[in-house]
Design a protein around this motif. Structure first.
Motif, PDB file in Angstrom:
ATOM      1  N   LEU A 235     -16.843  35.954 -20.235  1.00 58.05           N
ATOM      2  CA  LEU A 235     -17.685  34.590 -19.885  1.00 58.05           C
ATOM      3  C   LEU A 235     -17.918  33.885 -20.896  1.00 58.05           C
ATOM      4  CD1 LEU A 235     -18.963  34.389 -17.206  1.00 58.05           C
ATOM      5  CD2 LEU A 235     -21.055  35.261 -18.112  1.00 58.05           C
ATOM      6  N   GLN A 236     -17.439  32.454 -20.632  1.00 59.57           N
ATOM      7  CA  GLN A 236     -17.603  31.593 -21.721  1.00 59.57           C
ATOM      8  C   GLN A 236     -18.387  30.249 -21.189  1.00 59.57           C
ATOM      9  OE1 GLN A 236     -13.740  30.852 -23.106  1.00 59.57           O
ATOM     10  NE2 GLN A 236     -13.612  32.784 -24.196  1.00 59.57           N
ATOM     11  N   GLN A 237     -18.967  29.580 -22.068  1.00 59.44           N
ATOM     12  CA  GLN A 237     -19.919  28.589 -21.834  1.00 59.44           C
ATOM     13  C   GLN A 237     -18.948  27.139 -21.904  1.00 59.44           C
ATOM     14  OE1 GLN A 237     -23.410  28.180 -21.576  1.00 59.44           O
ATOM     15  NE2 GLN A 237     -23.050  26.273 -20.408  1.00 59.44           N
ATOM     16  N   ARG A 238     -19.013  26.379 -20.850  1.00 56.60           N
ATOM     17  CA  ARG A 238     -17.943  25.230 -20.744  1.00 56.60           C
ATOM     18  C   ARG A 238     -18.801  23.868 -20.560  1.00 56.60           C
ATOM     19  NH1 ARG A 238     -14.757  28.211 -22.292  1.00 56.60           N
ATOM     20  NH2 ARG A 238     -12.618  28.655 -21.667  1.00 56.60           N
ATOM     21  N   ASN A 239     -19.396  23.283 -21.515  1.00 59.87           N
ATOM     22  CA  ASN A 239     -20.083  22.159 -21.363  1.00 59.87           C
ATOM     23  C   ASN A 239     -21.578  22.600 -20.575  1.00 59.87           C
ATOM     24  OD1 ASN A 239     -18.805  20.574 -23.145  1.00 59.87           O
ATOM     25  ND2 ASN A 239     -17.328  19.899 -21.599  1.00 59.87           N
ATOM     26  N   LYS A 240     -21.417  21.874 -19.249  1.00 57.88           N
ATOM     27  CA  LYS A 240     -22.449  22.206 -18.324  1.00 57.88           C
ATOM     28  C   LYS A 240     -22.160  23.428 -17.474  1.00 57.88           C
ATOM     29  CE  LYS A 240     -24.066  17.417 -18.189  1.00 57.88           C
ATOM     30  NZ  LYS A 240     -24.414  16.085 -17.463  1.00 57.88           N
ATOM     31  N   ASP A 241     -21.132  24.109 -17.433  1.00 55.72           N
ATOM     32  CA  ASP A 241     -20.788  25.034 -16.590  1.00 55.72           C
ATOM     33  C   ASP A 241     -20.639  26.183 -17.497  1.00 55.72           C
ATOM     34  OD1 ASP A 241     -20.870  23.217 -14.342  1.00 55.72           O
ATOM     35  OD2 ASP A 241     -18.637  22.565 -15.131  1.00 55.72           O
ATOM     36  N   ILE A 242     -20.205  27.442 -16.704  1.00 50.37           N
ATOM     37  CA  ILE A 242     -19.928  28.719 -17.284  1.00 50.37           C
ATOM     38  C   ILE A 242     -18.656  29.296 -16.383  1.00 50.37           C
ATOM     39  CG2 ILE A 242     -20.727  31.081 -17.859  1.00 50.37           C
ATOM     40  CD1 ILE A 242     -23.496  30.136 -17.993  1.00 50.37           C
ATOM     41  N   ALA A 243     -17.737  29.594 -17.355  1.00 47.84           N
ATOM     42  CA  ALA A 243     -16.453  29.890 -16.792  1.00 47.84           C
ATOM     43  C   ALA A 243     -16.278  31.373 -16.983  1.00 47.84           C
ATOM     44  CB  ALA A 243     -15.407  29.179 -17.376  1.00 47.84           C
ATOM     45  N   ILE A 244     -15.635  32.098 -15.838  1.00 44.63           N
ATOM     46  CA  ILE A 244     -15.017  33.456 -16.016  1.00 44.63           C
ATOM     47  C   ILE A 244     -13.575  32.979 -16.413  1.00 44.63           C
ATOM     48  CG2 ILE A 244     -14.227  35.460 -14.855  1.00 44.63           C
ATOM     49  CD1 ILE A 244     -16.689  35.382 -13.206  1.00 44.63           C
ATOM     50  N   VAL A 245     -13.247  33.563 -17.571  1.00 43.96           N
ATOM     51  CA  VAL A 245     -11.802  33.549 -17.977  1.00 43.96           C
ATOM     52  C   VAL A 245     -11.054  34.787 -17.979  1.00 43.96           C
ATOM     53  CG1 VAL A 245     -10.584  32.734 -20.144  1.00 43.96           C
ATOM     54  CG2 VAL A 245     -12.728  31.783 -19.693  1.00 43.96           C
ATOM     55  N   ASP A 246      -9.921  34.669 -17.335  1.00 40.71           N
ATOM     56  CA  ASP A 246      -8.933  35.674 -17.382  1.00 40.71           C
ATOM     57  C   ASP A 246      -7.798  35.773 -18.744  1.00 40.71           C
ATOM     58  OD1 ASP A 246      -6.704  37.526 -16.734  1.00 40.71           O
ATOM     59  OD2 ASP A 246      -7.008  37.178 -14.581  1.00 40.71           O
ATOM     60  N   LYS A 247      -8.161  36.639 -19.390  1.00 37.57           N
ATOM     61  CA  LYS A 247      -7.464  36.409 -20.639  1.00 37.57           C
ATOM     62  C   LYS A 247      -6.159  36.905 -20.494  1.00 37.57           C
ATOM     63  CE  LYS A 247      -8.902  35.401 -23.971  1.00 37.57           C
ATOM     64  NZ  LYS A 247      -9.072  33.848 -24.534  1.00 37.57           N
ATOM     65  N   TRP A 248      -5.667  37.783 -19.659  1.00 36.09           N
ATOM     66  CA  TRP A 248      -4.491  38.353 -19.399  1.00 36.09           C
ATOM     67  C   TRP A 248      -3.554  37.263 -18.943  1.00 36.09           C
ATOM     68  CZ3 TRP A 248      -5.656  43.206 -16.013  1.00 36.09           C
ATOM     69  CH2 TRP A 248      -6.339  44.213 -17.085  1.00 36.09           C
ATOM     70  N   TYR A 249      -3.873  36.211 -17.977  1.00 36.86           N
ATOM     71  CA  TYR A 249      -3.314  35.037 -17.301  1.00 36.86           C
ATOM     72  C   TYR A 249      -3.565  33.665 -18.055  1.00 36.86           C
ATOM     73  CZ  TYR A 249      -1.464  38.693 -14.141  1.00 36.86           C
ATOM     74  OH  TYR A 249      -1.128  39.691 -13.495  1.00 36.86           O
ATOM     75  N   ASN A 250      -4.669  33.873 -18.692  1.00 34.58           N
ATOM     76  CA  ASN A 250      -5.151  32.676 -19.704  1.00 34.58           C
ATOM     77  C   ASN A 250      -5.488  31.472 -18.687  1.00 34.58           C
ATOM     78  OD1 ASN A 250      -5.633  31.061 -21.846  1.00 34.58           O
ATOM     79  ND2 ASN A 250      -3.625  30.201 -22.015  1.00 34.58           N
ATOM     80  N   PHE A 251      -6.400  31.658 -17.608  1.00 38.78           N
ATOM     81  CA  PHE A 251      -6.950  30.625 -16.764  1.00 38.78           C
ATOM     82  C   PHE A 251      -8.315  31.024 -16.391  1.00 38.78           C
ATOM     83  CE2 PHE A 251      -5.785  33.667 -13.577  1.00 38.78           C
ATOM     84  CZ  PHE A 251      -6.618  33.094 -12.405  1.00 38.78           C
ATOM     85  N   GLU A 252      -8.722  30.094 -15.684  1.00 39.35           N
ATOM     86  CA  GLU A 252     -10.455  30.266 -15.478  1.00 39.35           C
ATOM     87  C   GLU A 252     -10.302  30.472 -13.801  1.00 39.35           C
ATOM     88  OE1 GLU A 252     -12.234  27.015 -16.967  1.00 39.35           O
ATOM     89  OE2 GLU A 252     -11.994  27.419 -19.074  1.00 39.35           O
TER      90      GLU A 252
END
Length: 235
Positions: free
Chosen positions: A34-51
């Motif tokens: 879980l990572q902060q993205r400016n005004k949003d918060i993203a779930i990041v899939d590190k295996w496939y490198n996308f949100e």
């Protein structure tokens, strides 16, 4: 709160605040962070490198997935082919289903419509409401001679204590009983509804805005406006 129960921006913010880093925290499942993205918060899939999921402050969220990502052997791979990726999007997007059928990805929202009801004769029992059953005789562990089953005689090479008695049908061997139990498909009614199925929509991974598992109508983009104007002029 555990990462499994995150469903909106406020819950994601609380989870981030409980970590050592206030902008990045592992979710301890399927390589997700879980990572902060400016005004949003993203779930990041590190295996496939996308949100796959992006939480917004207004309570909505966006689901998305690239159609192709490069692989180490020079090819490409669609992450939506992965059952784990589809499950992550389904769970955190609060959707009913995200599945693959005949090579196409489908998603089912919480307000999905259903097909008309189609009650027909049950295909499992042919409308009789009954199905064949398997009957096994009772097991007895009495020594020979057995008081409960005096007709039993031990055979050569077998133990002299365990044997089968007679079932309620009078057989000492396992056998099939025709139409001996209610049909498990229709619960003995002889009829079943083969309609009333959820209607899913095909999805290619393009970003979709959701609120409580339902699609949020977005204003048309400039390209969509131009296409609509062109179709209107052509007609």
């Amino acid at each position: 709160m555990g990462a499994w129960w995150i469903s909106n921006y406020d819950e994601a913010k609380v989870y981030l605040a409980g970590g050592r880093k206030k902008w990045d925290r592992p979710m301890y499942m399927r390589g997700l962070r879980l990572q902060q993205r400016n005004k949003d918060i993203a779930i990041v899939d590190k295996w496939y490198n996308f949100e796959p999921v992006l939480f917004h402050q207004d309570g909505t969220l966006t689901i998305q997935c690239p159609q192709a990502i490069p692989t180490q052997w020079g090819g490409t791979w669609n992450p939506l082919r992965s059952q784990g990726v589809r499950y992550n999007i389904k769970h955190f997007g609060n959707l009913q289903q995200v599945f693959q059928k005949n090579g196409t990805i489908y998603m089912t929202t919480q307000d999905a419509l259903r097909t008309p009801s189609k009650v027909q004769k049950c295909r499992g029992c042919k409308g009789s409401g009954k199905r064949d059953m398997w009957c096994s005789p009772p097991y007895c562990n009495n020594h020979f001679p057995c008081e409960d089953h005096p007709e039993w005689m031990p055979t050569q090479g077998r133990a002299t204590y365990w044997h089968y008695g007679k079932c309620s049908h009078g057989f000492s061997d396992s056998h099939t009983v025709p139409h001996g139990t209610d049909c498990y498909s229709c619960s003995g009614t002889g009829k079943q509804d083969y309609g009333n199925k959820l209607i899913s929509m095909a999805w290619d991974g393009s970003p979709l805005r959701l609120l409580n598992g339902k699609l949020v109508k977005q204003p048309p983009t400039e390209l969509e406006k131009r296409i609509a104007a062109y179709v209107k002029l052509d007609s």
